[in-house]
Write a protein that holds these residues in place. Structure first.
Motif, PDB file in Angstrom:
ATOM      1  N   ILE A 287      49.013  37.646  24.200  1.00  0.00           N
ATOM      2  CA  ILE A 287      47.701  38.146  23.801  1.00  0.00           C
ATOM      3  C   ILE A 287      47.834  38.770  22.414  1.00  0.00           C
ATOM      4  O   ILE A 287      48.519  39.779  22.249  1.00  0.00           O
ATOM      5  CB  ILE A 287      47.148  39.148  24.833  1.00  0.00           C
ATOM      6  CG1 ILE A 287      47.008  38.449  26.197  1.00  0.00           C
ATOM      7  CG2 ILE A 287      45.813  39.720  24.362  1.00  0.00           C
ATOM      8  CD1 ILE A 287      46.543  39.331  27.326  1.00  0.00           C
ATOM      9  N   PRO A 288      47.185  38.177  21.416  1.00  0.00           N
ATOM     10  CA  PRO A 288      47.371  38.625  20.035  1.00  0.00           C
ATOM     11  C   PRO A 288      46.614  39.902  19.663  1.00  0.00           C
ATOM     12  O   PRO A 288      46.717  40.361  18.534  1.00  0.00           O
ATOM     13  CB  PRO A 288      46.863  37.433  19.216  1.00  0.00           C
ATOM     14  CG  PRO A 288      45.833  36.812  20.083  1.00  0.00           C
ATOM     15  CD  PRO A 288      46.321  36.998  21.497  1.00  0.00           C
ATOM     16  N   TYR A 289      45.867  40.456  20.604  1.00  0.00           N
ATOM     17  CA  TYR A 289      45.085  41.654  20.315  1.00  0.00           C
ATOM     18  C   TYR A 289      45.912  42.897  20.627  1.00  0.00           C
ATOM     19  O   TYR A 289      46.575  42.975  21.659  1.00  0.00           O
ATOM     20  CB  TYR A 289      43.787  41.654  21.111  1.00  0.00           C
ATOM     21  CG  TYR A 289      43.015  40.374  20.920  1.00  0.00           C
ATOM     22  CD1 TYR A 289      42.420  40.083  19.696  1.00  0.00           C
ATOM     23  CD2 TYR A 289      42.912  39.442  21.941  1.00  0.00           C
ATOM     24  CE1 TYR A 289      41.734  38.893  19.493  1.00  0.00           C
ATOM     25  CE2 TYR A 289      42.220  38.249  21.751  1.00  0.00           C
ATOM     26  CZ  TYR A 289      41.643  37.987  20.530  1.00  0.00           C
ATOM     27  OH  TYR A 289      40.974  36.806  20.339  1.00  0.00           O
ATOM     28  N   GLU A 290      45.833  43.868  19.739  1.00  0.00           N
ATOM     29  CA  GLU A 290      46.611  45.092  19.919  1.00  0.00           C
ATOM     30  C   GLU A 290      46.181  45.846  21.171  1.00  0.00           C
ATOM     31  O   GLU A 290      46.993  46.396  21.895  1.00  0.00           O
ATOM     32  CB  GLU A 290      46.459  45.987  18.684  1.00  0.00           C
ATOM     33  CG  GLU A 290      47.437  47.135  18.667  1.00  0.00           C
ATOM     34  CD  GLU A 290      47.382  47.880  17.349  1.00  0.00           C
ATOM     35  OE1 GLU A 290      47.314  49.115  17.403  1.00  0.00           O
ATOM     36  OE2 GLU A 290      47.408  47.219  16.290  1.00  0.00           O
ATOM     37  N   LYS A 291      44.865  45.866  21.415  1.00  0.00           N
ATOM     38  CA  LYS A 291      44.349  46.589  22.571  1.00  0.00           C
ATOM     39  C   LYS A 291      43.578  45.642  23.488  1.00  0.00           C
ATOM     40  O   LYS A 291      42.745  44.865  23.031  1.00  0.00           O
ATOM     41  CB  LYS A 291      43.404  47.693  22.116  1.00  0.00           C
ATOM     42  CG  LYS A 291      44.087  48.876  21.506  1.00  0.00           C
ATOM     43  CD  LYS A 291      43.051  49.912  21.191  1.00  0.00           C
ATOM     44  CE  LYS A 291      43.690  51.289  21.199  1.00  0.00           C
ATOM     45  NZ  LYS A 291      42.691  52.340  21.042  1.00  0.00           N
TER      46      LYS A 291
END
Length: 158
Positions: free
Chosen positions: A72-76
């Motif tokens: 998942i490339p999203y930080e959050k």
């Protein structure tokens, strides 16, 4: 749905099917979407005695795996693991077979020959592509062609 989201869902489903699914625990659904609060990965598990302990165990295992593989490339993002609930959607003939004996509500795409669009009753049987539902209030069994169903859910009779 874009390719990134679809890819993430497929990878998570593959992991769950290989590492979580067993005789007592089934994977009902996986969703990954952006909501007001940010990205949410939702996993719905099912089984005869699935409860909070199973949800927590799956959450821990999936969380650890996600940290390792970093797909998942999203930080959050938030990870939620739960059951589909008592009013879960019935999405296939196989699920109708699984829930024989349970109470459900069915909405048709169009009214049947009598104009009726809604049925509430007990799933009695599934024969080929037809579902038999017994409506207690009418003391009558109805046969519904699966392809005519717009939406079906398990329901709780009070």
């Amino acid at each position: 749905m874009d390719a990134l989201v679809t890819g993430i869902i497929e990878k998570v489903k593959n992991y769950l099917n290989e590492n979580i699914k067993n005789a007592e625990l089934d994977i009902y659904d996986v969703q990954f979407r952006r909501e007001r609060t940010g990205w949410v990965l939702r996993i719905f598990i099912d089984g005869a005695n699935v409860g909070l302990n199973e949800c927590v165990a799956v959450s821990k295992k999936v969380s650890k795996w996600l940290d390792e593989v970093d797909i998942i490339p999203y930080e959050k993002y938030n990870l939620e693991v739960s059951t589909p609930g008592a009013n879960r959607e019935i999405r296939s003939l196989e699920e109708f077979k699984k829930y024989i004996g349970r109470y459900c509500k069915v909405r048709l795409k169009e009214g049947d020959e009598s104009g009726r669009k809604n049925y509430k009753g007990i799933i009695k049987d599934v024969i080929e592509s037809k579902i038999r539902i017994f409506v207690e209030e009418e003391n009558k069994e109805f046969e519904i062609e699966y392809s005519h169903i717009k939406k079906a859910n398990l329901d709780i009779k009070f």
